[in-house]
Design a protein around this motif. Structure first.
Motif, mmCIF file in Angstrom:
data_model
loop_
_atom_site.group_PDB
_atom_site.id
_atom_site.type_symbol
_atom_site.label_atom_id
_atom_site.label_comp_id
_atom_site.label_asym_id
_atom_site.label_seq_id
_atom_site.Cartn_x
_atom_site.Cartn_y
_atom_site.Cartn_z
ATOM 1 N N GLY A 60 0.830 -1.204 0.000
ATOM 2 C CA GLY A 60 0.000 0.000 0.000
ATOM 3 C C GLY A 60 0.865 1.255 0.000
ATOM 4 N N THR A 61 1.929 1.198 0.769
ATOM 5 C CA THR A 61 2.838 2.340 0.845
ATOM 6 C C THR A 61 3.440 2.640 -0.529
ATOM 7 O OG1 THR A 61 3.358 1.687 3.110
ATOM 8 C CG2 THR A 61 4.887 3.215 2.039
ATOM 9 N N ASP A 62 3.897 1.596 -1.218
ATOM 10 C CA ASP A 62 4.472 1.811 -2.549
ATOM 11 C C ASP A 62 3.415 2.254 -3.556
ATOM 12 O OD1 ASP A 62 7.002 1.294 -1.712
ATOM 13 O OD2 ASP A 62 7.009 -0.799 -2.325
ATOM 14 N N PHE A 84 -5.023 12.168 10.763
ATOM 15 C CA PHE A 84 -5.489 11.000 11.530
ATOM 16 C C PHE A 84 -5.533 9.810 10.596
ATOM 17 C CE2 PHE A 84 -8.739 8.629 14.092
ATOM 18 C CZ PHE A 84 -7.979 8.536 15.239
ATOM 19 N N THR A 85 -4.344 9.243 10.373
ATOM 20 C CA THR A 85 -4.185 8.126 9.442
ATOM 21 C C THR A 85 -2.889 7.414 9.787
ATOM 22 O OG1 THR A 85 -3.844 7.547 7.090
ATOM 23 C CG2 THR A 85 -3.133 9.725 7.772
ATOM 24 N N PHE A 86 -2.652 6.312 9.085
ATOM 25 C CA PHE A 86 -1.374 5.624 9.217
ATOM 26 C C PHE A 86 -0.286 6.493 8.566
ATOM 27 C CE2 PHE A 86 1.537 2.108 7.687
ATOM 28 C CZ PHE A 86 2.035 1.827 8.947
ATOM 29 N N ILE A 87 0.923 6.359 9.047
ATOM 30 C CA ILE A 87 2.034 7.219 8.604
ATOM 31 C C ILE A 87 2.279 7.175 7.096
ATOM 32 C CG2 ILE A 87 3.750 5.422 9.100
ATOM 33 C CD1 ILE A 87 4.343 9.185 9.604
ATOM 34 N N SER A 88 1.992 6.030 6.454
ATOM 35 C CA SER A 88 2.297 5.876 5.023
ATOM 36 C C SER A 88 1.764 7.013 4.160
ATOM 37 C CB SER A 88 1.651 4.600 4.472
ATOM 38 O OG SER A 88 2.291 3.487 4.973
ATOM 39 N N THR A 89 0.555 7.473 4.482
ATOM 40 C CA THR A 89 -0.081 8.494 3.659
ATOM 41 C C THR A 89 0.821 9.718 3.534
ATOM 42 O OG1 THR A 89 -2.108 7.770 4.793
ATOM 43 C CG2 THR A 89 -2.295 9.639 3.279
ATOM 44 N N ALA A 90 1.291 10.202 4.677
ATOM 45 C CA ALA A 90 2.130 11.400 4.671
ATOM 46 C C ALA A 90 3.579 11.070 4.318
ATOM 47 C CB ALA A 90 2.065 12.072 6.038
ATOM 48 N N GLU A 91 3.991 9.876 4.690
ATOM 49 C CA GLU A 91 5.377 9.457 4.455
ATOM 50 C C GLU A 91 5.729 9.488 2.967
ATOM 51 O OE1 GLU A 91 7.787 5.665 6.247
ATOM 52 O OE2 GLU A 91 5.947 5.250 5.173
ATOM 53 N N ALA A 92 4.787 9.009 2.149
ATOM 54 C CA ALA A 92 5.056 8.980 0.710
ATOM 55 C C ALA A 92 5.208 10.405 0.168
ATOM 56 C CB ALA A 92 3.930 8.240 -0.008
ATOM 57 N N ASN A 97 10.010 14.666 -1.013
ATOM 58 C CA ASN A 97 10.351 16.035 -0.618
ATOM 59 C C ASN A 97 9.252 17.045 -0.899
ATOM 60 O OD1 ASN A 97 12.933 15.398 0.450
ATOM 61 N ND2 ASN A 97 13.672 15.192 -1.663
ATOM 62 N N ALA A 98 8.042 16.539 -0.984
ATOM 63 C CA ALA A 98 6.888 17.437 -1.004
ATOM 64 C C ALA A 98 6.437 17.599 0.447
ATOM 65 C CB ALA A 98 5.784 16.859 -1.869
ATOM 66 N N LYS A 99 5.441 18.474 0.655
ATOM 67 C CA LYS A 99 5.086 18.815 2.031
ATOM 68 C C LYS A 99 3.650 18.424 2.350
ATOM 69 C CE LYS A 99 4.613 22.956 4.866
ATOM 70 N NZ LYS A 99 4.611 24.420 4.814
ATOM 71 N N PRO A 100 3.466 17.562 3.369
ATOM 72 C CA PRO A 100 2.090 17.280 3.791
ATOM 73 C C PRO A 100 1.503 18.487 4.512
ATOM 74 C CG PRO A 100 3.668 15.993 5.102
ATOM 75 C CD PRO A 100 4.466 16.855 4.180
ATOM 76 N N VAL A 101 0.299 18.845 4.144
ATOM 77 C CA VAL A 101 -0.428 19.933 4.820
ATOM 78 C C VAL A 101 -1.673 19.287 5.406
ATOM 79 C CG1 VAL A 101 -1.708 22.079 4.477
ATOM 80 C CG2 VAL A 101 0.465 21.700 3.262
ATOM 81 N N LYS A 153 -5.018 17.357 -8.116
ATOM 82 C CA LYS A 153 -5.254 15.919 -8.290
ATOM 83 C C LYS A 153 -5.789 15.326 -6.988
ATOM 84 C CE LYS A 153 -3.339 16.121 -12.314
ATOM 85 N NZ LYS A 153 -4.303 16.607 -13.331
ATOM 86 N N VAL A 154 -6.594 14.303 -7.132
ATOM 87 C CA VAL A 154 -7.085 13.584 -5.956
ATOM 88 C C VAL A 154 -6.574 12.143 -6.002
ATOM 89 C CG1 VAL A 154 -9.119 12.710 -4.725
ATOM 90 C CG2 VAL A 154 -9.177 14.994 -5.770
ATOM 91 N N ILE A 155 -5.868 11.758 -4.954
ATOM 92 C CA ILE A 155 -5.429 10.353 -4.810
ATOM 93 C C ILE A 155 -6.128 9.799 -3.573
ATOM 94 C CG2 ILE A 155 -3.483 8.788 -4.435
ATOM 95 C CD1 ILE A 155 -1.659 10.977 -5.676
ATOM 96 N N VAL A 156 -6.963 8.813 -3.768
ATOM 97 C CA VAL A 156 -7.710 8.238 -2.644
ATOM 98 C C VAL A 156 -6.840 7.183 -1.958
ATOM 99 C CG1 VAL A 156 -9.750 6.894 -1.979
ATOM 100 C CG2 VAL A 156 -9.924 8.648 -3.782
ATOM 101 N N ASP A 157 -6.558 7.391 -0.668
ATOM 102 C CA ASP A 157 -5.880 6.343 0.093
ATOM 103 C C ASP A 157 -6.949 5.381 0.608
ATOM 104 O OD1 ASP A 157 -4.647 4.662 1.868
ATOM 105 O OD2 ASP A 157 -3.402 6.197 2.811
ATOM 106 N N GLY A 158 -7.176 4.352 -0.207
ATOM 107 C CA GLY A 158 -8.173 3.343 0.136
ATOM 108 C C GLY A 158 -7.529 2.079 0.695
#
Ligand SMILES: *Cc1c(COP(=O)(O)O)cnc(C)c1O
Length: 363
Positions: A60-62, A84-92, A97-101, A153-158
């Motif tokens: 899922g992370t990849d 409020f999610t598993f770290i993978s979402t923001a980690e990717a 080197n982009a920034k999670p907001v 763009k919308v990427i759904v973390d499903g």
């Protein structure tokens, strides 16, 4: 009673003949990398989800990383997501080197609050990544309108929501891209690591197909900087054995959720599923101020529970450079103190009654 949270052993016993047969076939052919089962699986995933293109990958992370590479996420780009999610979402996001907001969540669904997204958009915002937490899609009706308005763009973390729907469309068929995870305890799990990416866009499809094999368009010709991100053939064969049972598993999971809700609503705050959505019930998560005490007491009775997630991402040490502080996302912070996920899977028998009666005693 000694209850198993995910009942993976019971699941294997149920499907043993099919799974063993399929694995044995892979062993007989010894085609371990991108064997025909991988493509058979992708066909089956496309049929199940309604998405035009389905690509399997290593986790899922990849699948998140590959999706973000496919939209050409660049250093400095901002990506809006849930804290409020598993770290993978923001980690990717951060890996590129982009920034999670982060944007706070809704109290009742635990998903990103679509009313708060617009104020987080800047000229650097490139994408929104809603997470379908615990199995329920986020408010994609509104999120897609916002994305169109600002050209995002919308990427759904499903990762947790394979099989769920919004307006009868599967979670995998929403957004520009949608991903899932086949981690063993997810609704559709393999017996190791695995994931998939879904899209209706042929350009993303072609690009990700290359990105997951080191960006190559022909053997030893590399068009992009990619990753080693394939699903292996044995895992694909296990998923092929399990897919025919998946619809029934979803029914069983929602049956467990229904019993929990009917039995517990007077005593605890129970999960809310919006009327336009269905959940894959990856987790059944109640809220209680007395969470840690109840968790401990249940453990003593042989009832395992889980806390997803004890620390919201904006307060993680790895994100201290983003300079968020306590109080920035009060709903996510409160949820992290109150949530308690109960055992849920398609193979529960008399455990449900035992869990419910013990919980009511503690309420
Ligand atoms: C499990 C999960 C992932 C990562 O999936 P893996 O297959 O474990 O890499 C990503 N996002 C969410 C929300 C998850 O729950």
């Amino acid at each position: 009673m000694d209850i198993d949270f995910a009942n993976l052993q019971r699941q294997y016993q149920e499907y043993k003949d099919d799974i063993n047969f399929r694995i044995q076939k892979v062993l007989n052919n010894s085609n371990y990398i991108l064997g025909s089962e991988v493509y058979d699986l992708e066909k089956a995933l496309g049929d199940f989800t309604g998405a035009k293109y389905a690509l399997s990958c290593s986790s899922g992370t990849d699948s998140l990383l590959l999706s973000m590479l496919s939209i050409d996420l660049k250093p400095g780009d901002e990506v809006i997501t849930s804290p409020f999610t598993f770290i993978s979402t923001a980690e990717a996001i951060s890996r590129l080197n982009a920034k999670p907001v982060f944007v706070d969540i809704e109290k009742d669904t635990f998903n990103i609050d679509s009313n708060k997204i617009e104020s987080a958009i800047t000229s650097k915002t490139k994408a929104i990544i809603p997470v379908s937490l615990f199995g329920q899609p986020a408010d994609l009706n509104v999120i897609e309108l916002i994305a169109n308005k600002y050209n995002l763009k919308v990427i759904v973390d499903g990762a947790q929501s394979f099989g769920s729907t919004l307006n009868k469309i599967t979670d995998s068929n929403l957004g520009d891209l949608s991903i899932t995870s086949f981690f063993p305890a997810k609704p559709l799990g393999c017996y190791g690591d695995g994931g998939a990416i879904f899209t209706n866009n042929v350009d993303y499809f072609e690009k990700i197909k290359m990105l997951r094999v080191h960006g190559q368009n022909q053997k030893y010709r590399h068009k992009y900087i990619g990753i080693g991100g394939r699903l292996d053939t044995i895992q694909a064969s296990i998923l092929l054995a399990k897919i025919p049972f998946f619809d029934q598993e979803l029914v069983e999971r929602s049956y467990v959720a229904e019993i929990y809700s009917k039995s517990l609503y007077k005593y605890f705050s129970i999960p809310v599923i919006s009327s336009d959505r269905t959940s894959s019930w990856a987790q059944y998560t109640i809220r209680t101020e007395n969470r840690d005490h109840i968790k401990q007491k249940l453990k003593e009775k042989g009832i395992p529970t889980a806390i997803y997630y004890p620390t919201p991402l904006h307060l993680q040490e790895c994100y201290k450079d983003l300079r968020y502080k306590i109080g920035d996302f009060p709903e996510a912070e409160l949820a992290s103190k109150e949530v308690l996920s109960l055992p849920i899977n398609a193979f529960m028998r008399n455990e449900i009654e035992y869990i419910v009666s013990n919980l009511i005693d503690l309420a």
